[in-house]
Design an enzyme around this catalytic site. Structure first.
Site, PDB file in Angstrom:
ATOM      1  CG  ASP A   1      14.623   0.883  19.181  1.00 12.92           C
ATOM      2  OD1 ASP A   1      15.462   0.328  18.442  1.00 12.92           O
ATOM      3  OD2 ASP A   1      13.511   1.235  18.774  1.00 12.92           O
ATOM      4  CG  HIS A   2      19.464  -2.912  18.313  1.00 14.51           C
ATOM      5  ND1 HIS A   2      18.391  -3.772  18.405  1.00 14.51           N
ATOM      6  CD2 HIS A   2      19.861  -2.958  17.018  1.00 14.51           C
ATOM      7  CE1 HIS A   2      18.156  -4.314  17.232  1.00 14.51           C
ATOM      8  NE2 HIS A   2      19.022  -3.835  16.368  1.00 14.51           N
TER       9      HIS A   2
ATOM     10  CG  HIS B   1      14.048  -1.590  15.583  1.00 15.29           C
ATOM     11  ND1 HIS B   1      14.503  -1.332  16.855  1.00 15.29           N
ATOM     12  CD2 HIS B   1      14.244  -2.920  15.389  1.00 15.29           C
ATOM     13  CE1 HIS B   1      14.934  -2.441  17.400  1.00 15.29           C
ATOM     14  NE2 HIS B   1      14.791  -3.421  16.534  1.00 15.29           N
TER      15      HIS B   1
END
Length: 513
Positions: free
Chosen positions: A196-197, A260
């Site tokens: 999950d950037h 996110h």
């Protein structure tokens, strides 16, 4: 007798030390590889952080030579690298990048890949293997099954084998569970890194430090001092680049909130972990997700969640099409481009404190931030002054992007003889304070995967618990006989009026970014 610290600084350094490996990227001709992964590795090389001996193999179906593959990557690196492209550095860096042509469903292609890896390792290459699934999720099953059947997941005695899985990790609870089963049949949970950037962004990483290393904030981090919390993710783009086909199947809830924004919420709301190990942190995040008050049924979803689509309008002098008129979007689509919701956390710390979460496409700007709105001081002195009610109270703002940093809004006396209040801000900006730009999220996450540190990656139960919460909302939208309405908002605005009404009903309003 003073006990020795069980989590010493030198232990942290060892745990976070990336090891050389061969990185195999499935979907190597795609946008993610060209715009994010290779530039991230290049930036790490430029900073001297890339482990010596790293090799990269791109796996994709198109026919290319190593030189053709490198040339395409170089072109994109010039455009997307955080640092200026250096020809000499690229020449050295690119010599460790290779191309392997195969389709994802061709067993022979994986057998040859294994032979190639064995040959590289026999010639002195690292025995460590890191597989990165950068393809469309439609191919995840095929890739994982063929990795297992070819024995690619079996490390040598002196090496390790890990997998990084890109989002979306499933499209609902059922598909997420299936994917977890397929992944765990191929790699152990300890070797699985669900990326999950957002968690790789510096400010997101700093949330725990802000909370638990500063007694000032942790003492106030509860329902006795916090009035409410807002988490906003605003995107100014629409469906450019042919994204409409994917987005119309996903929507704002599945694309952004399930992963996110719920991850950011869990970092804000979690209890202090017993230590900084990956499972120590993730145990506390899962507890938050399990404490989310379920939104079950049409009545509950209608009261607490607003969904909307953008309509045509003029933005910066340019005509913008309505969502339903975008390329590859169903003209009768019921996919949301905007979501605003009230989330309650049923635990001791946060009982009664609403978390307002919103995400939208075609908003006025691109920004992601978390704002902690503290309760007002008693209205017996300065807050009772005329006009004081229009002066914002104490708000702690954590800016995830852009211009990463943290600011605290306080009230101050305006200079002069009269007692008038004025809002002022104490502001911390990463680039100003440290005199350098923050690393890109993928830089940190790739290093952590090479180091075997899964702290910033989602665990199996995190993913499934988040999907369970989201699925109940999606069921009310798409399976109920009389679903909640779909609101509308003009492209370039801050969303539908119904989202403002959601907070007005509680006597609050959205913070303007």
């Amino acid at each position: 007798m003073i006990e020795e610290n069980p989590f010493r600084e030198e232990d942290l350094a060892i745990r976070n030390r990336p090891e050389p490996c061969t990185l195999v990227i499935f979907g190597a001709t795609g946008d993610l590889t060209h715009r994010k992964l290779i530039p991230a590795l290049y930036n790490l090389a430029a900073d001297g952080d890339l482990p010596v001996g790293l090799q990269v193999i791109g796996f994709a179906r198109r026919e290319k030579s190593d030189e053709e593959f490198r040339a395409g990557l170089e072109e994109q690196n010039r455009e997307n690298s955080r640092q200026d492209h250096n020809d000499a550095l690229w020449e050295t860096f690119s010599q460790s990048i290779f191309y392997h042509q195969s389709t994802f469903d061709d067993s022979e292609g994986y057998i040859k890949l294994n032979e190639r890896l064995n040959e590289m390792e026999e010639q002195g290459g690292s025995p460590n293997r890191l597989f990165y699934l950068a393809s469309s999720p439609d191919f995840f099953d095929d890739i994982l099954l063929h990795i297992r059947s070819a024995g690619l997941n079996q490390p040598r005695e002196d090496g390790w084998s890990r997998v990084v899985v890109e989002k979306p990790f499933g499209t609902d609870l059922k598909t997420a569970r299936h994917l977890n089963e397929v992944v765990n049949d191929t790699f152990p949970e300890s070797g699985t890194y669900r990326i999950d950037h957002y968690l790789g962004k510096e400010t997101a990483q700093n949330i725990m430090v802000l909370r638990f290393a500063n007694a000032l904030f942790e003492l106030l981090w509860n329902n006795r001092s916090v009035d409410h919390v807002q988490i906003t993710c605003a995107e100014h783009l629409g469906m450019e680049g042919g994204r409409g086909g994917y987005y119309d199947k996903a929507g704002a809830m599945r694309d952004m909130i399930q992963n996110h924004l719920l991850q950011l919420l869990s970092l804000i709301a979690m209890e202090p972990p017993i230590d900084l190990s990956a499972d120590g942190v993730r145990d506390e995040k899962v507890k938050v997700l399990k404490s989310l008050r379920p939104l079950t049924g049409v009545k509950s979803v209608t009261k607490n969640v607003i969904r909307a689509q953008y309509t045509a309008d003029t933005v910066n002098g340019k005509e913008v099409a309505a969502y339903r008129r975008e390329d590859r979007v169903n003209p009768g689509s019921m996919t949301e481009t905007y979501v605003a919701m009230r989330i309650m956390i049923d635990n001791w710390r946060w009982e009664g404190v609403p978390f307002y979460v919103r995400m939208g496409k075609r908003l006025p700007k691109k920004a992601t931030e978390i704002s902690i709105h503290f309760k007002d001081a008693p209205e017996v002195l300065f807050n009772a002054l005329s006009g004081a009610e229009t002066v914002p109270g104490n708000v702690l703002v954590i800016r995830i992007q852009p211009d990463e940093g943290i600011s605290l809004g306080i009230r101050s006396k305006l200079p002069g003889p009269s007692a008038r209040l004025q809002p002022v801000k104490m502001d911390f900006r990463y680039q100003t304070a440290f005199r350098k730009s923050s690393p890109e999220a993928y830089e940190r996450l790739l290093l952590d995967a090479m180091a075997g540190d899964a702290t910033l990656f989602a665990r199996k139960d995190e993913v499934e618990t988040a999907w369970k919460f989201v699925d109940e909302i999606e069921d009310a939208w798409h399976k109920a006989e009389d679903p909640p309405p779909m609101a509308e908002y003009p492209a370039g605005s801050w969303g539908p009026g119904e989202a403002d009404d959601l907070l007005k009903a509680d006597g609050r309003r959205w913070r303007r970014l």
